[in-house]
Design a protein around this motif. Structure first.
Motif, PDB file in Angstrom:
ATOM      1  N   THR A 136      21.643  20.360  67.262  1.00 50.21           N
ATOM      2  CA  THR A 136      21.280  20.650  66.004  1.00 50.21           C
ATOM      3  C   THR A 136      22.282  20.865  64.812  1.00 50.21           C
ATOM      4  OG1 THR A 136      18.883  20.801  66.694  1.00 50.21           O
ATOM      5  CG2 THR A 136      19.339  21.712  64.533  1.00 50.21           C
ATOM      6  N   ALA A 137      23.105  21.874  65.350  1.00 51.04           N
ATOM      7  CA  ALA A 137      24.074  22.572  64.614  1.00 51.04           C
ATOM      8  C   ALA A 137      25.217  21.382  64.178  1.00 51.04           C
ATOM      9  CB  ALA A 137      24.635  23.662  65.492  1.00 51.04           C
ATOM     10  N   LEU A 138      25.754  20.626  65.512  1.00 46.93           N
ATOM     11  CA  LEU A 138      26.481  19.698  64.917  1.00 46.93           C
ATOM     12  C   LEU A 138      25.957  18.548  64.150  1.00 46.93           C
ATOM     13  CD1 LEU A 138      28.137  19.104  68.529  1.00 46.93           C
ATOM     14  CD2 LEU A 138      29.107  20.275  66.694  1.00 46.93           C
ATOM     15  N   THR A 139      24.820  18.407  63.938  1.00 44.17           N
ATOM     16  CA  THR A 139      24.139  17.194  63.206  1.00 44.17           C
ATOM     17  C   THR A 139      24.156  17.865  61.765  1.00 44.17           C
ATOM     18  OG1 THR A 139      22.791  16.541  64.978  1.00 44.17           O
ATOM     19  CG2 THR A 139      22.052  15.950  62.638  1.00 44.17           C
ATOM     20  N   VAL A 140      23.641  19.111  61.513  1.00 41.60           N
ATOM     21  CA  VAL A 140      23.593  19.709  60.076  1.00 41.60           C
ATOM     22  C   VAL A 140      25.146  19.709  59.496  1.00 41.60           C
ATOM     23  CG1 VAL A 140      23.134  21.920  59.149  1.00 41.60           C
ATOM     24  CG2 VAL A 140      21.683  21.116  60.883  1.00 41.60           C
ATOM     25  N   PHE A 141      25.947  20.081  60.558  1.00 40.21           N
ATOM     26  CA  PHE A 141      27.508  20.060  59.932  1.00 40.21           C
ATOM     27  C   PHE A 141      28.038  18.699  59.571  1.00 40.21           C
ATOM     28  CE2 PHE A 141      28.204  24.228  62.909  1.00 40.21           C
ATOM     29  CZ  PHE A 141      27.492  24.923  61.916  1.00 40.21           C
ATOM     30  N   LEU A 142      27.712  17.761  60.519  1.00 40.35           N
ATOM     31  CA  LEU A 142      27.872  16.380  60.086  1.00 40.35           C
ATOM     32  C   LEU A 142      27.407  15.829  58.993  1.00 40.35           C
ATOM     33  CD1 LEU A 142      29.635  14.015  60.812  1.00 40.35           C
ATOM     34  CD2 LEU A 142      27.893  13.423  62.335  1.00 40.35           C
ATOM     35  N   MET A 143      26.129  16.284  58.760  1.00 38.38           N
ATOM     36  CA  MET A 143      25.593  15.743  57.602  1.00 38.38           C
ATOM     37  C   MET A 143      25.851  16.426  56.126  1.00 38.38           C
ATOM     38  SD  MET A 143      21.378  15.656  58.908  1.00 38.38           S
ATOM     39  CE  MET A 143      20.981  15.423  57.131  1.00 38.38           C
ATOM     40  N   TRP A 144      26.351  17.899  56.287  1.00 38.82           N
ATOM     41  CA  TRP A 144      26.830  18.646  55.329  1.00 38.82           C
ATOM     42  C   TRP A 144      28.099  18.000  55.063  1.00 38.82           C
ATOM     43  CZ3 TRP A 144      25.371  23.891  53.842  1.00 38.82           C
ATOM     44  CH2 TRP A 144      26.292  24.401  53.067  1.00 38.82           C
ATOM     45  N   ILE A 145      28.910  17.541  55.889  1.00 37.18           N
ATOM     46  CA  ILE A 145      30.227  16.859  55.349  1.00 37.18           C
ATOM     47  C   ILE A 145      30.057  15.668  54.715  1.00 37.18           C
ATOM     48  CG2 ILE A 145      32.486  15.988  56.171  1.00 37.18           C
ATOM     49  CD1 ILE A 145      32.348  18.169  58.275  1.00 37.18           C
ATOM     50  N   VAL A 146      29.076  14.795  55.336  1.00 44.48           N
ATOM     51  CA  VAL A 146      28.984  13.465  54.841  1.00 44.48           C
ATOM     52  C   VAL A 146      28.293  13.275  53.521  1.00 44.48           C
ATOM     53  CG1 VAL A 146      27.766  11.236  55.021  1.00 44.48           C
ATOM     54  CG2 VAL A 146      28.720  12.362  57.109  1.00 44.48           C
ATOM     55  N   LEU A 147      27.333  14.144  53.202  1.00 46.35           N
ATOM     56  CA  LEU A 147      26.582  14.230  51.847  1.00 46.35           C
ATOM     57  C   LEU A 147      27.859  14.808  50.662  1.00 46.35           C
ATOM     58  CD1 LEU A 147      23.401  15.728  52.667  1.00 46.35           C
ATOM     59  CD2 LEU A 147      23.747  13.464  51.960  1.00 46.35           C
ATOM     60  N   ASN A 148      28.637  15.772  51.226  1.00 50.23           N
ATOM     61  CA  ASN A 148      29.692  16.365  50.078  1.00 50.23           C
ATOM     62  C   ASN A 148      30.750  15.172  49.774  1.00 50.23           C
ATOM     63  OD1 ASN A 148      29.048  19.478  49.346  1.00 50.23           O
ATOM     64  ND2 ASN A 148      28.290  19.238  51.388  1.00 50.23           N
ATOM     65  N   LEU A 149      30.913  14.466  50.757  1.00 53.55           N
ATOM     66  CA  LEU A 149      32.043  13.623  50.488  1.00 53.55           C
ATOM     67  C   LEU A 149      31.468  12.481  49.799  1.00 53.55           C
ATOM     68  CD1 LEU A 149      33.838  13.177  54.053  1.00 53.55           C
ATOM     69  CD2 LEU A 149      34.544  14.103  52.056  1.00 53.55           C
ATOM     70  N   ASN A 150      30.215  11.894  50.101  1.00 54.30           N
ATOM     71  CA  ASN A 150      29.650  11.023  49.165  1.00 54.30           C
ATOM     72  C   ASN A 150      29.405  11.526  47.809  1.00 54.30           C
ATOM     73  OD1 ASN A 150      29.501   9.197  51.246  1.00 54.30           O
ATOM     74  ND2 ASN A 150      27.445   9.781  51.890  1.00 54.30           N
ATOM     75  N   LEU A 151      28.852  12.765  47.586  1.00 53.27           N
ATOM     76  CA  LEU A 151      28.976  13.235  46.410  1.00 53.27           C
ATOM     77  C   LEU A 151      30.191  13.446  45.510  1.00 53.27           C
ATOM     78  CD1 LEU A 151      26.040  15.804  46.914  1.00 53.27           C
ATOM     79  CD2 LEU A 151      25.948  13.643  45.566  1.00 53.27           C
ATOM     80  N   HIS A 152      31.235  13.779  46.353  1.00 52.87           N
ATOM     81  CA  HIS A 152      32.592  13.943  45.520  1.00 52.87           C
ATOM     82  C   HIS A 152      33.043  12.577  45.167  1.00 52.87           C
ATOM     83  CE1 HIS A 152      36.327  15.974  45.201  1.00 52.87           C
ATOM     84  NE2 HIS A 152      37.021  15.049  45.874  1.00 52.87           N
ATOM     85  N   PHE A 153      32.854  11.632  45.955  1.00 54.12           N
ATOM     86  CA  PHE A 153      33.505  10.310  45.687  1.00 54.12           C
ATOM     87  C   PHE A 153      32.789   9.613  44.631  1.00 54.12           C
ATOM     88  CE2 PHE A 153      35.803  11.263  49.763  1.00 54.12           C
ATOM     89  CZ  PHE A 153      37.112  11.190  49.383  1.00 54.12           C
ATOM     90  N   PHE A 154      31.560   9.700  44.648  1.00 49.73           N
ATOM     91  CA  PHE A 154      30.601   8.866  43.891  1.00 49.73           C
ATOM     92  C   PHE A 154      29.993   9.513  42.425  1.00 49.73           C
ATOM     93  CE2 PHE A 154      30.072   7.053  47.854  1.00 49.73           C
ATOM     94  CZ  PHE A 154      30.522   5.489  47.784  1.00 49.73           C
ATOM     95  N   VAL A 155      29.639  10.725  42.727  1.00 51.04           N
ATOM     96  CA  VAL A 155      29.163  11.473  41.566  1.00 51.04           C
ATOM     97  C   VAL A 155      30.281  12.437  41.038  1.00 51.04           C
ATOM     98  CG1 VAL A 155      27.068  12.846  40.762  1.00 51.04           C
ATOM     99  CG2 VAL A 155      27.188  11.190  42.757  1.00 51.04           C
ATOM    100  N   HIS A 156      31.289  12.664  41.777  1.00 47.72           N
ATOM    101  CA  HIS A 156      32.418  13.613  41.467  1.00 47.72           C
ATOM    102  C   HIS A 156      31.810  15.167  41.077  1.00 47.72           C
ATOM    103  CE1 HIS A 156      35.291  10.407  40.987  1.00 47.72           C
ATOM    104  NE2 HIS A 156      34.155   9.807  40.141  1.00 47.72           N
ATOM    105  N   ARG A 157      30.899  15.289  41.803  1.00 48.14           N
ATOM    106  CA  ARG A 157      30.166  16.559  41.649  1.00 48.14           C
ATOM    107  C   ARG A 157      29.513  17.052  43.168  1.00 48.14           C
ATOM    108  NH1 ARG A 157      26.478  17.956  36.708  1.00 48.14           N
ATOM    109  NH2 ARG A 157      26.554  19.977  37.805  1.00 48.14           N
ATOM    110  N   SER A 158      29.632  17.806  43.768  1.00 51.34           N
ATOM    111  CA  SER A 158      29.439  18.267  45.038  1.00 51.34           C
ATOM    112  C   SER A 158      29.215  19.940  45.200  1.00 51.34           C
ATOM    113  CB  SER A 158      30.150  17.809  46.180  1.00 51.34           C
ATOM    114  OG  SER A 158      31.623  18.152  46.172  1.00 51.34           O
ATOM    115  N   TRP A 159      28.306  20.293  45.861  1.00 49.10           N
ATOM    116  CA  TRP A 159      28.331  21.964  46.131  1.00 49.10           C
ATOM    117  C   TRP A 159      29.230  22.463  46.911  1.00 49.10           C
ATOM    118  CZ3 TRP A 159      24.560  18.588  48.640  1.00 49.10           C
ATOM    119  CH2 TRP A 159      24.738  18.866  49.966  1.00 49.10           C
ATOM    120  N   ASP A 160      30.091  21.672  47.868  1.00 50.77           N
ATOM    121  CA  ASP A 160      30.888  22.130  48.658  1.00 50.77           C
ATOM    122  C   ASP A 160      32.078  20.899  48.870  1.00 50.77           C
ATOM    123  OD1 ASP A 160      32.524  23.870  50.235  1.00 50.77           O
ATOM    124  OD2 ASP A 160      31.217  23.555  52.256  1.00 50.77           O
TER     125      ASP A 160
END
Length: 227
Positions: free
Chosen positions: A80-104
């Motif tokens: 569960t911890a590894l899944t949450v960390f991986l989802m955190w990274i993937v979501l922030n990378l997508n927001l960073h490259f497509f929306v240019h705004r991410s919380w982390d």
């Protein structure tokens, strides 16, 4: 029911009594298997009683810590911890490259802080749980020591009674048995510890004497063969 009554806590004065554990079988069965099953049931009931006593001695702060420690001991927590960390990274990378705004944004400072806090909580939880388990182990070792000493004292008393019976019986020849005289006396724990320490010291001295001395390196200029 004479074997199990109440287990009193010496530190907090709490008492736990097992009411729902059947120690003996009410059916008139005197077979060896049935008697063995009864003895095993009594031993299991004693273990259950000790577990209930340890749970009753938990403080208000210890109970959530114990629940969290049990949660950490499950394999699902790691996945569960590894899944949450991986989802955190993937979501922030997508927001960073497509929306240019991410919380982390990378390098994920909030995630690093979260992992650090989680590591601190896990370390503290494990240390608290280990300290409690060490206390329970010490209590059980003290109980085991007391049972062993009582058993040894009973054995010495039985030997003394048998020797007295042998001397009183007219049909048995009275003779001096030095081994029985020693066995009918209860052992002194302090004397046993001193003997064990002497044996350990003598073994260490013998091992040091048997260890060969290390060969000293030859001085410079003398390594060659002598003429």
């Amino acid at each position: 029911m004479g074997l199990l009554g109440e287990w009193s806590a010496l530190d907090q004065g709490k008492t736990v009594t097992i009411q729902d554990v059947t120690l003996t079988d009410s059916r008139p069965d005197s077979s060896p298997d049935s008697r063995l099953e009864q003895l095993l049931s009594q031993n299991a009931a004693i273990h259950t009683l000790m577990e209930q006593q340890s749970q009753a001695n938990l403080t208000t702060l210890h109970r959530p810590v114990e629940r969290f420690a049990r949660l950490l001991s499950r394999p699902n927590f790691i996945f569960t911890a590894l899944t949450v960390f991986l989802m955190w990274i993937v979501l922030n990378l997508n927001l960073h490259f497509f929306v240019h705004r991410s919380w982390d944004s990378p390098p994920f400072f909030w995630l690093q802080g979260l992992i650090g806090v989680l590591g601190l909580v896990i370390t503290s939880t494990v240390l608290i749980s280990q300290a409690r388990q060490a206390g329970l182990a010490e209590q059980r070792s003290q109980l085991q020591l007391q049972i062993i000493l009582l058993t040894e004292q009973r054995s010495a008393k039985i030997v003394a009674l048998l020797e007295e019976l042998r001397r009183d019986l007219p049909s048995v020849r009275d003779r001096l048995d030095e081994e029985a005289d020693v066995m009918q006396q209860a052992s002194d724990p302090h004397s046993i510890l001193k003997v064990i320490e002497q044996i350990e010291h003598s073994s260490e001295d013998a091992a040091e004497q048997e260890t060969p001395e290390t060969e000293k390196p030859a001085p410079a200029g003398q390594t060659g063969a002598e003429p």
